[in-house]
Design a protein around this motif. Structure first.
Motif, PDB file in Angstrom:
ATOM      1  N   THR A 112      29.073   1.673  33.680  1.00  0.00           N
ATOM      2  CA  THR A 112      27.854   2.428  33.355  1.00  0.00           C
ATOM      3  C   THR A 112      26.649   1.723  33.983  1.00  0.00           C
ATOM      4  O   THR A 112      25.807   2.365  34.630  1.00  0.00           O
ATOM      5  N   ASN A 113      26.568   0.420  33.813  1.00  0.00           N
ATOM      6  CA  ASN A 113      25.449  -0.325  34.391  1.00  0.00           C
ATOM      7  C   ASN A 113      25.477  -0.324  35.914  1.00  0.00           C
ATOM      8  O   ASN A 113      24.423  -0.302  36.554  1.00  0.00           O
ATOM      9  N   LYS A 114      26.661  -0.303  36.493  1.00  0.00           N
ATOM     10  CA  LYS A 114      26.744  -0.219  37.960  1.00  0.00           C
ATOM     11  C   LYS A 114      26.174   1.114  38.438  1.00  0.00           C
ATOM     12  O   LYS A 114      25.419   1.153  39.408  1.00  0.00           O
ATOM     13  N   GLU A 115      26.531   2.194  37.753  1.00  0.00           N
ATOM     14  CA  GLU A 115      25.986   3.511  38.123  1.00  0.00           C
ATOM     15  C   GLU A 115      24.463   3.495  38.020  1.00  0.00           C
ATOM     16  O   GLU A 115      23.763   4.061  38.861  1.00  0.00           O
ATOM     17  N   ARG A 116      23.953   2.851  36.987  1.00  0.00           N
ATOM     18  CA  ARG A 116      22.497   2.791  36.792  1.00  0.00           C
ATOM     19  C   ARG A 116      21.826   1.941  37.876  1.00  0.00           C
ATOM     20  O   ARG A 116      20.852   2.373  38.488  1.00  0.00           O
ATOM     21  N   THR A 117      22.342   0.746  38.104  1.00  0.00           N
ATOM     22  CA  THR A 117      21.687  -0.139  39.079  1.00  0.00           C
ATOM     23  C   THR A 117      21.826   0.388  40.510  1.00  0.00           C
ATOM     24  O   THR A 117      20.932   0.164  41.329  1.00  0.00           O
ATOM     25  N   LEU A 158      21.540  -1.452  31.003  1.00  0.00           N
ATOM     26  CA  LEU A 158      21.455  -1.287  29.557  1.00  0.00           C
ATOM     27  C   LEU A 158      21.873  -2.587  28.902  1.00  0.00           C
ATOM     28  O   LEU A 158      22.786  -3.265  29.367  1.00  0.00           O
ATOM     29  N   LYS A 159      21.224  -2.918  27.824  1.00  0.00           N
ATOM     30  CA  LYS A 159      21.447  -4.193  27.143  1.00  0.00           C
ATOM     31  C   LYS A 159      22.287  -4.005  25.897  1.00  0.00           C
ATOM     32  O   LYS A 159      22.233  -2.979  25.236  1.00  0.00           O
ATOM     33  N   PHE A 160      23.040  -5.047  25.623  1.00  0.00           N
ATOM     34  CA  PHE A 160      23.702  -5.169  24.340  1.00  0.00           C
ATOM     35  C   PHE A 160      23.067  -6.382  23.691  1.00  0.00           C
ATOM     36  O   PHE A 160      23.424  -7.513  23.973  1.00  0.00           O
ATOM     37  N   LYS A 164      36.579   2.322  33.471  1.00  0.00           N
ATOM     38  CA  LYS A 164      36.140   2.820  34.777  1.00  0.00           C
ATOM     39  C   LYS A 164      36.416   4.314  34.907  1.00  0.00           C
ATOM     40  O   LYS A 164      35.566   5.075  35.390  1.00  0.00           O
ATOM     41  N   LYS A 165      37.587   4.752  34.457  1.00  0.00           N
ATOM     42  CA  LYS A 165      37.953   6.170  34.585  1.00  0.00           C
ATOM     43  C   LYS A 165      37.087   7.064  33.699  1.00  0.00           C
ATOM     44  O   LYS A 165      36.709   8.167  34.105  1.00  0.00           O
ATOM     45  N   ILE A 200      23.788   8.839  31.105  1.00  0.00           N
ATOM     46  CA  ILE A 200      24.023   7.530  31.721  1.00  0.00           C
ATOM     47  C   ILE A 200      22.823   7.080  32.553  1.00  0.00           C
ATOM     48  O   ILE A 200      22.451   5.906  32.529  1.00  0.00           O
ATOM     49  N   LEU A 201      22.205   8.008  33.242  1.00  0.00           N
ATOM     50  CA  LEU A 201      21.123   7.657  34.167  1.00  0.00           C
ATOM     51  C   LEU A 201      19.716   7.821  33.589  1.00  0.00           C
ATOM     52  O   LEU A 201      18.743   7.511  34.282  1.00  0.00           O
ATOM     53  N   ARG A 202      19.596   8.276  32.344  1.00  0.00           N
ATOM     54  CA  ARG A 202      18.260   8.485  31.777  1.00  0.00           C
ATOM     55  C   ARG A 202      17.460   7.181  31.851  1.00  0.00           C
ATOM     56  O   ARG A 202      17.825   6.178  31.254  1.00  0.00           O
TER      57      ARG A 202
END
Length: 158
Positions: A45-50, A57-59, A112-113, A128-130
């Motif tokens: 998810t973070n790879k898609e964002r970056t 996104l943080k945890f 990943k899937k 995911i991208l918001r």
């Protein structure tokens, strides 16, 4: 107090044995399958964002609340064998958020899937991208039939 060579060799041998035991699969504390699935989904998810110039996104402290809702929801869907969204109002209230969103899925064998599938769905991809989201929680629960149920909860703290 001084130590002789034999004492030093014994301590060294003990340390070597401990290191070797920790290297044996299954003896060291290993992450559960759910933990690995969740970590993978967050990573992708973070790879898609970056890749699209969004912040990761943080945890962190606030995300632990969001993660709790995601964890419980994945298990609830698996238990009921039904995929449906949870009420987002309680998440906003209990986690002190100004905005919240959720993606759910079942049947995907890896983090990943599932992220790849969400990225091919306009509404899930939008979550995911918001750009305003900053927090992520993810629950992945494998039912008795070996099927994964997943809840991904996004948020932004007030």
């Amino acid at each position: 107090m001084t130590f002789g060579g034999s004492f030093v060799r014994s301590v060294f041998a003990l340390l070597v044995c401990l290191v070797m035991l920790l290297a044996v699969p299954g003896l060291a504390s290993a992450a559960s399958a759910s933990d690995r699935y969740e970590a993978s989904a967050i990573k992708w998810t973070n790879k898609e964002r970056t890749d699209r110039d969004r912040v990761k996104l943080k945890f962190k402290k606030a995300a632990k609340c969001v993660d709790g809702f995601a964890e419980r929801w994945a298990k609830k869907m698996a238990t009921k064998q039904q995929m449906y969204h949870q009420e987002l109002g309680p998440i906003m209230d209990n986690c002190d958020l100004s905005m919240v969103g959720e993606n759910i899925a079942y049947g995907f064998t890896s983090g990943k899937k599932v992220v790849n599938a969400w990225m091919h769905s306009p509404g899930h991809k939008e979550n995911i991208l918001r750009p305003k989201y900053r927090l992520i929680g993810l629950g992945a629960y494998k039912d008795d039939n070996g099927i994964w149920w997943v809840s991904q909860v996004f948020g932004r703290a007030m």
